[in-house]
Design a protein around this motif. Structure first.
Motif, mmCIF file in Angstrom:
data_model
loop_
_atom_site.group_PDB
_atom_site.id
_atom_site.type_symbol
_atom_site.label_atom_id
_atom_site.label_comp_id
_atom_site.label_asym_id
_atom_site.label_seq_id
_atom_site.Cartn_x
_atom_site.Cartn_y
_atom_site.Cartn_z
ATOM 1 N N VAL A 168 0.859 -1.188 0.000
ATOM 2 C CA VAL A 168 0.000 0.000 0.000
ATOM 3 C C VAL A 168 0.893 1.234 0.000
ATOM 4 C CG1 VAL A 168 -1.701 1.350 1.280
ATOM 5 C CG2 VAL A 168 -1.902 -1.147 1.196
ATOM 6 N N VAL A 169 0.674 2.103 -0.962
ATOM 7 C CA VAL A 169 1.354 3.395 -0.981
ATOM 8 C C VAL A 169 0.470 4.399 -0.248
ATOM 9 C CG1 VAL A 169 2.190 5.299 -2.403
ATOM 10 C CG2 VAL A 169 2.590 2.928 -3.128
ATOM 11 N N VAL A 170 0.986 4.974 0.814
ATOM 12 C CA VAL A 170 0.259 5.995 1.564
ATOM 13 C C VAL A 170 0.629 7.343 0.961
ATOM 14 C CG1 VAL A 170 -0.149 7.029 3.817
ATOM 15 C CG2 VAL A 170 0.275 4.563 3.632
ATOM 16 N N SER A 171 -0.308 7.897 0.222
ATOM 17 C CA SER A 171 -0.095 9.176 -0.453
ATOM 18 C C SER A 171 -0.411 10.295 0.532
ATOM 19 C CB SER A 171 -1.008 9.264 -1.681
ATOM 20 O OG SER A 171 -0.792 10.450 -2.399
ATOM 21 N N MET A 172 0.594 11.104 0.833
ATOM 22 C CA MET A 172 0.532 12.047 1.950
ATOM 23 C C MET A 172 -0.031 13.397 1.512
ATOM 24 S SD MET A 172 1.946 10.301 4.510
ATOM 25 C CE MET A 172 2.846 11.359 5.630
ATOM 26 N N LEU A 173 -1.285 13.663 1.888
ATOM 27 C CA LEU A 173 -1.904 14.951 1.585
ATOM 28 C C LEU A 173 -1.590 15.922 2.726
ATOM 29 C CD1 LEU A 173 -3.608 16.274 -0.624
ATOM 30 C CD2 LEU A 173 -5.650 15.676 0.673
ATOM 31 N N PHE A 174 -0.291 16.157 2.877
ATOM 32 C CA PHE A 174 0.228 17.047 3.911
ATOM 33 C C PHE A 174 1.245 17.981 3.272
ATOM 34 C CE2 PHE A 174 -1.478 13.649 6.395
ATOM 35 C CZ PHE A 174 -1.826 14.202 7.629
ATOM 36 N N LEU A 175 1.255 19.216 3.727
ATOM 37 C CA LEU A 175 2.122 20.223 3.128
ATOM 38 C C LEU A 175 3.542 20.190 3.667
ATOM 39 C CD1 LEU A 175 -0.549 23.017 3.221
ATOM 40 C CD2 LEU A 175 0.477 22.103 1.135
ATOM 41 N N GLN A 176 3.680 19.971 4.979
ATOM 42 C CA GLN A 176 4.986 20.048 5.617
ATOM 43 C C GLN A 176 5.133 18.965 6.677
ATOM 44 O OE1 GLN A 176 4.369 24.238 6.812
ATOM 45 N NE2 GLN A 176 6.234 24.717 5.705
ATOM 46 N N PRO A 177 6.364 18.640 7.061
ATOM 47 C CA PRO A 177 6.569 17.642 8.117
ATOM 48 C C PRO A 177 6.177 18.195 9.479
ATOM 49 C CG PRO A 177 8.669 18.609 7.494
ATOM 50 C CD PRO A 177 7.654 19.139 6.527
ATOM 51 N N LEU A 181 6.191 14.794 0.840
ATOM 52 C CA LEU A 181 5.150 15.752 1.162
ATOM 53 C C LEU A 181 4.972 16.776 0.042
ATOM 54 C CD1 LEU A 181 6.013 16.299 4.924
ATOM 55 C CD2 LEU A 181 4.494 14.616 3.892
ATOM 56 N N LEU A 182 3.810 17.391 0.014
ATOM 57 C CA LEU A 182 3.475 18.324 -1.065
ATOM 58 C C LEU A 182 4.455 19.489 -1.154
ATOM 59 C CD1 LEU A 182 -0.380 18.514 -0.519
ATOM 60 C CD2 LEU A 182 0.802 17.266 -2.335
ATOM 61 N N GLY A 183 4.890 19.990 0.008
ATOM 62 C CA GLY A 183 5.764 21.154 0.030
ATOM 63 C C GLY A 183 7.133 20.918 -0.573
ATOM 64 N N GLU A 184 7.472 19.668 -0.855
ATOM 65 C CA GLU A 184 8.764 19.355 -1.444
ATOM 66 C C GLU A 184 8.757 19.465 -2.964
ATOM 67 O OE1 GLU A 184 10.282 15.625 0.077
ATOM 68 O OE2 GLU A 184 9.256 15.936 1.985
ATOM 69 N N ASP A 185 7.612 19.724 -3.552
ATOM 70 C CA ASP A 185 7.508 19.788 -5.010
ATOM 71 C C ASP A 185 7.447 21.242 -5.470
ATOM 72 O OD1 ASP A 185 6.239 19.749 -7.743
ATOM 73 O OD2 ASP A 185 6.262 17.595 -7.355
ATOM 74 N N PRO A 186 8.271 21.637 -6.450
ATOM 75 C CA PRO A 186 8.269 23.026 -6.933
ATOM 76 C C PRO A 186 6.917 23.488 -7.469
ATOM 77 C CG PRO A 186 10.211 21.857 -7.726
ATOM 78 C CD PRO A 186 9.324 20.824 -7.103
ATOM 79 N N ALA A 187 6.079 22.548 -7.909
ATOM 80 C CA ALA A 187 4.770 22.936 -8.443
ATOM 81 C C ALA A 187 3.911 23.596 -7.384
ATOM 82 C CB ALA A 187 4.052 21.714 -9.028
ATOM 83 N N LEU A 188 4.112 23.239 -6.121
ATOM 84 C CA LEU A 188 3.334 23.879 -5.065
ATOM 85 C C LEU A 188 3.728 25.338 -4.914
ATOM 86 C CD1 LEU A 188 1.169 23.177 -2.856
ATOM 87 C CD2 LEU A 188 3.078 23.289 -1.258
ATOM 88 N N ILE A 189 5.016 25.634 -5.065
ATOM 89 C CA ILE A 189 5.479 27.019 -4.987
ATOM 90 C C ILE A 189 4.837 27.848 -6.091
ATOM 91 C CG2 ILE A 189 7.499 28.523 -5.081
ATOM 92 C CD1 ILE A 189 7.287 26.753 -2.567
ATOM 93 N N GLU A 190 4.764 27.293 -7.279
ATOM 94 C CA GLU A 190 4.139 28.007 -8.397
ATOM 95 C C GLU A 190 2.661 28.259 -8.127
ATOM 96 O OE1 GLU A 190 5.595 29.441 -10.922
ATOM 97 O OE2 GLU A 190 7.519 28.770 -10.103
ATOM 98 N N LEU A 191 1.989 27.296 -7.509
ATOM 99 C CA LEU A 191 0.572 27.480 -7.190
ATOM 100 C C LEU A 191 0.393 28.581 -6.150
ATOM 101 C CD1 LEU A 191 -2.378 26.702 -7.475
ATOM 102 C CD2 LEU A 191 -1.985 24.811 -5.864
#
Length: 251
Positions: A192-201, A232-242
């Motif tokens: 099972v892949v737990v997909s983390m809908l969290f912005l930061q640790p 986590l979401l905050g590790e992806d540059p696409a979030l910064i663009e959003l």
């Protein structure tokens, strides 16, 4: 993250917490204490600032941004009539804008794990903290559907779930809890892949946090189960663009 958004938007962006962050020892923050929304507002209003642009680092329309910030801004305007507070939309407002960006980040995280761990057709549990506000949970459910579309036939199933919930039937919309999902037939029998809908640790999504402990307990109860957690979401540059796009919407 604030510095990255500032670089992307060409303006200075300050990291500000809703509340509580001022309790953190400044020595853990490079010697500078953390701002909360009210302390930041008070400090800069006292120095003549009258216009503020607020970018919510929130996935859905929680009460923090639908009630708390507007109420506090209104209270300040009673004292400072020319004060203006421009509040940007959350990352995934009810119109669905932002859903594709967030689901895309999650899909990349799942695919990265599938490749690095050589997983074939895993199940995906999309987990968030859980919210007392149903419309916030609806955001999670929308993103789960979009994530399933993006992953397509490469996975067995996608299920949204919560880390925790309040007691009572009125909060049943948070079900299933991650712990319960991992004990269901099928889910307890494979990867099972737990997909983390969290912005930061933090204490929930960080290393050794609540979610890691939930997964460890589930694996101990079901030897055939093996869980993998995405970044986590905050590790992806696409979030910064959003976030930078949300800032442009207030200008």
């Amino acid at each position: 993250m604030a510095k990255s958004v500032g670089n992307a938007s060409g303006t200075e962006v300050h990291p500000v917490s809703l509340m509580h962050a001022d309790r953190v020892d400044p020595q853990l923050l490079g010697g500078e204490g953390a701002w909360t929304f009210l302390s930041f507002l008070e400090h800069h209003v006292a120095r003549g600032a009258r216009e503020f642009h607020v970018i919510p680092l929130f996935l859905g329309p929680s009460r923090a941004i639908t009630q708390y910030i507007p109420e506090q801004a209104s209270a300040w305007r009673a004292k400072v009539p020319d004060l203006r507070v421009h509040l940007a939309p959350c990352l995934c407002p009810e119109d669905g804008s932002g859903d594709d960006v967030v689901a895309g980040i999650l899909a990349r995280g799942v695919r990265e794990l599938m490749e690095s761990e050589e997983l074939e057709s895993p199940r995906v549990a999309l987990v968030d903290h859980g919210s007392p506000v149903e419309v916030v949970t609806q955001v999670r459910n929308r993103i789960a559907h979009r994530l399933a579309d993006l992953l397509g036939e490469g996975i067995e199933a996608v299920a949204p779930c919560s880390m925790e919930r309040r007691e009572g039937e009125r909060y049943a919309f948070n079900e299933p809890l991650l712990e319960k999902l991992l004990h269901r037939p099928g889910w307890r029998d494979e990867a099972v892949v737990v997909s983390m809908l969290f912005l930061q640790p933090g204490r929930h999504a960080g290393s050794g946090g609540d979610i890691a402990q939930i997964c460890a307990r589930a694996e101990a109860d079901a030897p055939a189960l093996k869980t993998y957690r995405t970044r986590l979401l905050g590790e992806d540059p696409a979030l910064i663009e959003l976030l930078a796009e949300r800032l442009r919407q207030t200008c």
